[in-house]
Design a protein around this motif. Structure first.
Motif, short mmCIF file in Angstrom:
data_model
loop_
_atom_site.label_atom_id
_atom_site.label_comp_id
_atom_site.label_asym_id
_atom_site.label_seq_id
_atom_site.Cartn_x
_atom_site.Cartn_y
_atom_site.Cartn_z
N SER A 63 0.74 -1.23 0.11
CA SER A 63 -0.05 0.13 0.02
C SER A 63 0.94 1.30 0.22
O SER A 63 1.87 1.30 0.44
CB SER A 63 -0.94 -0.03 1.17
OG SER A 63 -0.11 0.11 2.47
N SER A 64 0.44 2.38 -0.40
CA SER A 64 1.13 3.56 -0.60
C SER A 64 1.50 4.08 0.96
O SER A 64 2.38 4.23 1.23
CB SER A 64 0.25 4.67 -1.12
OG SER A 64 -0.78 5.17 -0.57
N GLU A 65 0.66 4.00 2.01
CA GLU A 65 1.06 4.01 3.31
C GLU A 65 1.90 3.36 3.87
O GLU A 65 3.00 3.62 4.46
CB GLU A 65 -0.36 3.70 4.02
CG GLU A 65 -0.25 3.85 5.72
CD GLU A 65 0.51 5.14 6.19
OE1 GLU A 65 1.22 5.09 7.03
OE2 GLU A 65 0.16 6.05 5.82
N GLU A 66 1.98 1.85 3.47
CA GLU A 66 3.22 1.04 3.86
C GLU A 66 4.56 1.34 3.22
O GLU A 66 5.53 1.61 3.82
CB GLU A 66 2.81 -0.27 3.49
CG GLU A 66 3.72 -1.42 4.06
CD GLU A 66 3.49 -1.72 5.68
OE1 GLU A 66 4.25 -2.35 6.25
OE2 GLU A 66 2.64 -1.10 6.37
N ARG A 67 4.52 1.74 1.86
CA ARG A 67 5.59 2.41 1.29
C ARG A 67 6.03 3.49 2.00
O ARG A 67 7.40 3.70 2.06
CB ARG A 67 5.24 2.42 -0.30
CG ARG A 67 6.36 2.77 -1.16
CD ARG A 67 6.04 2.92 -2.68
NE ARG A 67 5.44 1.92 -3.10
CZ ARG A 67 3.93 1.95 -3.41
NH1 ARG A 67 3.41 2.93 -3.47
NH2 ARG A 67 3.32 0.67 -3.84
N ARG A 68 5.24 4.73 2.18
CA ARG A 68 5.52 5.70 2.96
C ARG A 68 6.43 5.39 4.24
O ARG A 68 7.50 5.99 4.55
CB ARG A 68 4.52 6.89 3.23
CG ARG A 68 4.26 7.59 1.86
CD ARG A 68 3.20 8.66 2.23
NE ARG A 68 1.94 8.13 2.76
CZ ARG A 68 0.76 7.76 1.96
NH1 ARG A 68 1.08 7.86 0.81
NH2 ARG A 68 -0.17 7.35 2.60
N ARG A 69 5.79 4.44 5.00
CA ARG A 69 6.30 4.35 6.22
C ARG A 69 7.72 3.51 6.31
O ARG A 69 8.59 3.81 7.07
CB ARG A 69 5.31 3.22 7.05
CG ARG A 69 5.53 2.97 8.43
CD ARG A 69 4.56 1.95 9.13
NE ARG A 69 4.61 0.47 8.70
CZ ARG A 69 5.32 -0.40 9.40
NH1 ARG A 69 5.96 -0.08 10.37
NH2 ARG A 69 5.35 -1.66 8.98
N ILE A 70 7.83 2.46 5.14
CA ILE A 70 9.15 1.95 5.13
C ILE A 70 10.11 3.03 4.40
O ILE A 70 11.40 2.72 5.12
CB ILE A 70 8.84 0.76 4.24
CG1 ILE A 70 8.15 -0.45 5.05
CG2 ILE A 70 10.30 -0.08 4.20
CD1 ILE A 70 7.68 -1.51 4.10
N ALA A 71 9.60 3.58 3.66
CA ALA A 71 10.81 4.52 3.09
C ALA A 71 11.25 5.62 4.24
O ALA A 71 12.21 5.85 4.08
CB ALA A 71 10.24 5.39 1.82
N SER A 72 10.24 6.09 5.05
CA SER A 72 10.79 7.24 5.93
C SER A 72 11.58 6.45 6.84
O SER A 72 12.58 6.97 7.46
CB SER A 72 9.57 7.37 6.87
OG SER A 72 9.74 8.16 7.85
N ALA A 73 11.10 5.12 7.45
CA ALA A 73 12.30 4.40 8.24
C ALA A 73 13.42 4.04 7.89
O ALA A 73 14.59 4.09 8.57
CB ALA A 73 11.53 2.99 8.79
N LEU A 74 13.24 3.83 6.45
CA LEU A 74 14.86 3.54 5.83
C LEU A 74 15.86 4.92 5.78
O LEU A 74 16.84 4.66 6.08
CB LEU A 74 14.60 3.13 4.23
CG LEU A 74 14.32 1.56 4.15
CD1 LEU A 74 13.69 1.41 2.52
CD2 LEU A 74 15.29 0.74 4.52
N ALA A 75 15.00 5.92 5.68
CA ALA A 75 15.76 7.30 5.93
C ALA A 75 16.12 7.63 7.10
O ALA A 75 17.54 8.26 7.48
CB ALA A 75 14.89 8.41 5.18
N GLU A 76 15.42 7.38 8.03
CA GLU A 76 15.57 7.85 9.43
C GLU A 76 16.32 7.03 10.37
O GLU A 76 17.00 7.47 11.14
CB GLU A 76 14.43 8.22 10.06
CG GLU A 76 13.51 9.41 9.58
CD GLU A 76 12.13 9.80 9.68
OE1 GLU A 76 11.78 9.23 10.85
OE2 GLU A 76 11.51 10.48 8.98
#
Length: 131
Positions: A63-76
């Protein structure tokens, strides 16, 4: 299809142990590992990234929400180790740009070619766990 054999169908004990040793050598027990199947985390006694215990579900979609959550965690707070195998490509790699992240923030610490597909172990350049 032959390409969709279960992970255990192509991972022999020697490979599983060799990858686990590479993960252990470049992480601490509290560190997280990103991979497309949790066999590597399980064998090395590490936690899956974001506690995602069944990433194979991402083969069907993310999902776009899951994609955003994982991308954010990968960055942070990126995982200490990323294990790149065909399942990682089919799951996370299908939805997220892992190659640029690996090129900019990780170093190759293990490469194993004695399986159906190569398995590459990358450790984060800013060591958070073991050296």
């Amino acid at each position: 299809s032959d390409d969709l054999l279960p992970l255990f169908g192509y991972v022999v004990d020697a490979l599983r142990e060799a990858v686990a040793r590479a993960v252990e050598a470049h992480s601490a027990p509290r560190d997280e590992v990103l991979s497309g199947a949790v066999i590597w985390e399980f064998t090395s006694g590490r936690q899956p990234f974001l506690r995602i215990s069944h990433p194979l579900g991402f083969m069907e979609g993310m999902s776009s929400e899951e994609r955003r959550r994982i991308a954010s965690a990968l960055a942070e707070r990126p995982p200490q180790v990323i294990v790149m195998d065909q399942y990682t490509q089919w799951t996370y790699g299908k939805h997220l740009p892992l190659e640029p992240l690996l090129a900019s923030s990780y170093r190759l610490v293990g490469e194993f070619t004695d399986a159906r597909w190569p398995v590459r172990v990358y450790a984060h350049n800013q060591a958070q766990g073991a050296p």
